[in-house]
Design a protein around this motif. Structure first.
Motif, short mmCIF file in Angstrom:
data_model
loop_
_atom_site.label_atom_id
_atom_site.label_comp_id
_atom_site.label_asym_id
_atom_site.label_seq_id
_atom_site.Cartn_x
_atom_site.Cartn_y
_atom_site.Cartn_z
N SER A 2 0.84 -1.19 0.00
CA SER A 2 0.00 0.00 0.00
C SER A 2 0.87 1.24 0.00
O SER A 2 2.02 1.22 0.44
CB SER A 2 -0.90 0.01 1.23
OG SER A 2 -1.76 -1.10 1.21
N SER A 3 0.30 2.34 -0.48
CA SER A 3 1.04 3.60 -0.58
C SER A 3 0.07 4.77 -0.39
O SER A 3 -1.11 4.66 -0.73
CB SER A 3 1.70 3.68 -1.95
OG SER A 3 2.40 4.88 -2.10
N ILE A 4 0.59 5.86 0.16
CA ILE A 4 -0.19 7.08 0.31
C ILE A 4 0.76 8.27 0.21
O ILE A 4 1.91 8.20 0.66
CB ILE A 4 -0.96 7.11 1.66
CG1 ILE A 4 -1.94 8.28 1.73
CG2 ILE A 4 -0.01 7.11 2.84
CD1 ILE A 4 -2.89 8.25 2.92
N ASP A 5 0.29 9.34 -0.40
CA ASP A 5 1.09 10.56 -0.45
C ASP A 5 0.99 11.25 0.90
O ASP A 5 -0.09 11.33 1.48
CB ASP A 5 0.58 11.49 -1.55
CG ASP A 5 1.52 12.66 -1.75
OD1 ASP A 5 1.34 13.69 -1.04
OD2 ASP A 5 2.43 12.55 -2.57
N ALA A 93 7.33 12.38 5.34
CA ALA A 93 6.38 12.22 4.23
C ALA A 93 5.28 13.25 4.33
O ALA A 93 4.87 13.84 3.32
CB ALA A 93 5.79 10.82 4.23
N ILE A 94 4.79 13.52 5.54
CA ILE A 94 3.72 14.51 5.73
C ILE A 94 4.26 15.91 5.46
O ILE A 94 3.64 16.70 4.75
CB ILE A 94 3.14 14.40 7.16
CG1 ILE A 94 2.38 13.07 7.30
CG2 ILE A 94 2.23 15.58 7.48
CD1 ILE A 94 2.02 12.70 8.72
N ARG A 95 5.40 16.22 6.01
CA ARG A 95 6.00 17.55 5.85
C ARG A 95 6.38 17.85 4.41
O ARG A 95 6.11 18.93 3.89
CB ARG A 95 7.24 17.65 6.75
CG ARG A 95 7.96 18.98 6.67
CD ARG A 95 9.28 18.96 7.43
NE ARG A 95 10.18 17.99 6.83
CZ ARG A 95 10.80 17.00 7.52
NH1 ARG A 95 10.60 16.87 8.81
NH2 ARG A 95 11.59 16.16 6.90
N ASP A 96 6.98 16.86 3.72
CA ASP A 96 7.53 17.08 2.39
C ASP A 96 6.60 16.62 1.27
O ASP A 96 6.90 16.84 0.10
CB ASP A 96 8.87 16.37 2.26
CG ASP A 96 9.88 16.84 3.31
OD1 ASP A 96 9.74 17.98 3.80
OD2 ASP A 96 10.77 16.05 3.66
N GLY A 97 5.50 15.94 1.62
CA GLY A 97 4.56 15.47 0.60
C GLY A 97 5.05 14.25 -0.17
O GLY A 97 4.54 13.97 -1.25
N GLY A 98 6.00 13.53 0.37
CA GLY A 98 6.51 12.35 -0.31
C GLY A 98 5.61 11.13 -0.12
O GLY A 98 4.68 11.14 0.69
N SER A 99 5.90 10.10 -0.86
CA SER A 99 5.13 8.87 -0.80
C SER A 99 5.54 8.05 0.43
O SER A 99 6.72 7.97 0.76
CB SER A 99 5.35 8.05 -2.06
OG SER A 99 4.61 6.86 -2.01
N LEU A 100 4.55 7.44 1.07
CA LEU A 100 4.79 6.57 2.22
C LEU A 100 4.27 5.19 1.83
O LEU A 100 3.08 5.02 1.55
CB LEU A 100 4.07 7.12 3.44
CG LEU A 100 4.44 6.52 4.79
CD1 LEU A 100 5.90 6.72 5.11
CD2 LEU A 100 3.59 7.13 5.88
N ASP A 101 5.16 4.21 1.78
CA ASP A 101 4.82 2.85 1.37
C ASP A 101 5.09 1.89 2.51
O ASP A 101 6.02 2.08 3.27
CB ASP A 101 5.66 2.43 0.16
CG ASP A 101 5.62 3.43 -0.96
OD1 ASP A 101 4.51 3.83 -1.34
OD2 ASP A 101 6.70 3.81 -1.47
N ASP A 102 4.26 0.84 2.56
CA ASP A 102 4.54 -0.18 3.59
C ASP A 102 5.21 -1.38 2.97
O ASP A 102 5.54 -1.43 1.83
CB ASP A 102 3.30 -0.59 4.36
CG ASP A 102 2.19 -1.18 3.53
OD1 ASP A 102 2.37 -1.43 2.35
OD2 ASP A 102 1.11 -1.40 4.11
#
Length: 102
Positions: A2-5, A93-102
């Protein structure tokens, strides 16, 4: 996988096993870190993870149980309740808007 911006993250849930003491501590510390980004942080037993969680954090030993009940939600494990790199990763990821993947 899964992934989320990071810019889409509004709710982080700390999932624990039986007790709530350590998850409360982690949730409190992470809530302070994520407050500037208007992200809420809560804690819950691993079997009661809310459907509206954007990201779930739990001890590595609970990953399989957490993923079983969360569908496509990003679920990340940590080894240590204090100073684990996963907390920095989520904040970045929250601060920079990057992708967060598990």
């Amino acid at each position: 996988m899964s992934s989320i911006d990071g810019s889409a993250i509004k709710k982080v849930v700390i999932a624990c096993d039986a007790g709530m003491g350590s998850s409360v501590m982690v949730a409190s510390q992470l809530a302070k870190r994520l407050k500037p980004y208007s992200v809420s942080v809560s804690h819950t037993p691993v079997n009661d993870i809310p459907e509206d969680a954007d990201v779930v954090l739990c001890q590595a030993t609970l990953l399989a149980r957490a993923r079983k009940s969360t569908g496509d939600t990003v679920v990340l494990g940590f080894q240590s309740f204090l100073g684990d790199p996963v907390f920095d990763r989520v904040e970045a990821a929250i601060r920079d808007g990057g992708s967060l993947d598990d």
